[in-house]
Design an enzyme around this catalytic site. Structure first.
Site, PDB file in Angstrom:
ATOM      1  N   HIS A 105     -13.799  -8.773  18.304  1.00 26.55           N
ATOM      2  CA  HIS A 105     -13.211  -8.237  17.078  1.00 26.55           C
ATOM      3  C   HIS A 105     -13.359  -6.720  16.492  1.00 26.55           C
ATOM      4  CE1 HIS A 105     -16.594  -9.663  14.791  1.00 26.55           C
ATOM      5  NE2 HIS A 105     -17.164  -8.561  14.704  1.00 26.55           N
TER       6      HIS A 105
HETATM    7  C1  T46 Z   1     -20.419  -8.517  14.311  1.00 24.49           C
HETATM    8  C2  T46 Z   1     -20.659  -8.759  14.509  1.00 24.49           C
HETATM    9  C3  T46 Z   1     -22.016  -8.361  15.545  1.00 24.49           C
HETATM   10  C4  T46 Z   1     -19.372 -14.661   6.206  1.00 24.49           C
HETATM   11  O1  T46 Z   1     -19.044 -14.632   5.298  1.00 24.49           O
HETATM   12  N1  T46 Z   1     -20.234 -12.916   5.698  1.00 24.49           N
HETATM   13  C5  T46 Z   1     -20.624 -11.978   6.522  1.00 24.49           C
HETATM   14  O2  T46 Z   1     -21.084 -10.915   6.519  1.00 24.49           O
HETATM   15  C6  T46 Z   1     -20.510 -12.154   8.316  1.00 24.49           C
HETATM   16  C7  T46 Z   1     -20.816 -11.233   8.865  1.00 24.49           C
HETATM   17  C8  T46 Z   1     -19.496 -13.384   8.223  1.00 24.49           C
HETATM   18  N2  T46 Z   1     -19.314 -14.652   7.819  1.00 24.49           N
HETATM   19  C9  T46 Z   1     -18.133 -15.048   7.754  1.00 24.49           C
HETATM   20  C10 T46 Z   1     -16.580 -15.231   8.515  1.00 24.49           C
HETATM   21  C11 T46 Z   1     -16.685 -16.569   9.686  1.00 24.49           C
HETATM   22  O3  T46 Z   1     -15.890 -17.097   8.801  1.00 24.49           O
HETATM   23  O4  T46 Z   1     -19.432 -16.066   8.916  1.00 24.49           O
HETATM   24  C12 T46 Z   1     -17.756 -16.459  10.086  1.00 24.49           C
HETATM   25  C13 T46 Z   1     -18.311 -16.412  11.542  1.00 24.49           C
HETATM   26  O5  T46 Z   1     -18.383 -14.740  10.857  1.00 24.49           O
HETATM   27  P1  T46 Z   1     -17.649 -13.895  12.996  1.00 24.49           P
HETATM   28  O6  T46 Z   1     -16.632 -14.913  13.074  1.00 24.49           O
HETATM   29  O7  T46 Z   1     -17.450 -12.773  11.982  1.00 24.49           O
HETATM   30  O8  T46 Z   1     -19.233 -13.605  13.755  1.00 24.49           O
HETATM   31  P2  T46 Z   1     -18.915 -12.845  14.564  1.00 24.49           P
HETATM   32  O9  T46 Z   1     -20.965 -12.909  14.864  1.00 24.49           O
HETATM   33  O10 T46 Z   1     -18.486 -13.009  15.670  1.00 24.49           O
HETATM   34  O11 T46 Z   1     -19.402 -10.727  14.064  1.00 24.49           O
HETATM   35  C14 T46 Z   1     -20.013 -11.293  13.197  1.00 24.49           C
HETATM   36  C15 T46 Z   1     -19.606 -10.044  11.922  1.00 24.49           C
HETATM   37  O12 T46 Z   1     -18.642 -10.882  12.013  1.00 24.49           O
HETATM   38  C16 T46 Z   1     -19.099  -8.969  13.151  1.00 24.49           C
HETATM   39  O13 T46 Z   1     -18.623  -7.761  11.992  1.00 24.49           O
HETATM   40  O14 T46 Z   1     -20.202  -6.904  13.957  1.00 24.49           O
HETATM   41  O15 T46 Z   1     -21.368 -10.227  14.263  1.00 24.49           O
END
Ligand code: T46
Length: 143
Positions: free
Chosen positions: A58
């Site tokens: 993303h």
């Molecule tokens: C990034 C990479 C390096 C939250 O509720 N609060 C938060 O602060 C974060 C980061 C995530 N979430 C929830 C949203 C989703 O339901 O946790 C779940 C997994 O998040 P996401 O799919 O976005 O995770 P990654 O590892 O793909 O991405 C994360 C960060 O979201 C992003 O900013 O750059 O780590």
């Protein structure tokens, strides 16, 4: 301030953080304004990532981040719609500053690795672009 849509992968940088070495082990302190060019509003970390799994996939519209391999190693693929590069992070005193407006994927996590993220904003799903075609349109709309 620069239009965040215009940032490229060349605006990202590797930052060497302070490292205080002691016989008993090392410590790396990070202070707002001194060691990091934005106020830290949120900290999160990725851990227990299964082998072969990828994270990210993303872009962010406004968010600045420092990514640190607090333990182990992983690769970060950066993509601005025109250029791509892969950065390997494998030291707890080295940070990758990711500017807004870039697609990123985190790959090749070593077993037991921890990706520590220092972020400039609190969590806001509206800041995410999770579809690559939308990302390319978003970048194109800055011309
Ligand atoms: C990034 C990479 C390096 C939250 O509720 N609060 C938060 O602060 C974060 C980061 C995530 N979430 C929830 C949203 C989703 O339901 O946790 C779940 C997994 O998040 P996401 O799919 O976005 O995770 P990654 O590892 O793909 O991405 C994360 C960060 O979201 C992003 O900013 O750059 O780590």
């Amino acid at each position: 301030m620069m239009d965040f849509k215009k940032y490229t992968i060349y605006d990202c940088s590797i930052v060497h953080l302070p490292k205080i070495e002691k016989r008993e082990g090392n410590i790396t302190p990070i202070e707002n304004k001194k060691d990091i060019p934005f106020d830290i509003r949120r900290i999160y970390y990725l851990y227990d990532v299964p082998g072969g799994e990828a994270r990210g996939g993303h872009a962010h519209k406004k968010l600045h981040q420092f990514l640190i391999a607090a333990s182990g190693s992983f690769d970060v693929l950066l993509d601005d719609g025109k250029n791509k590069k892969v950065v390997n992070l494998n030291r707890p005193y080295i940070a990758l500053h990711i500017v807004p407006g870039l697609w990123r994927e985190l790959l090749n996590f070593s077993s037991g690795s921890i990706c520590l993220v220092l972020a400039s904003e609190i969590y806001d799903e509206d800041d995410y672009i999770r579809n690559y075609k939308d990302f390319i349109n978003f970048k194109g709309s800055s011309k």
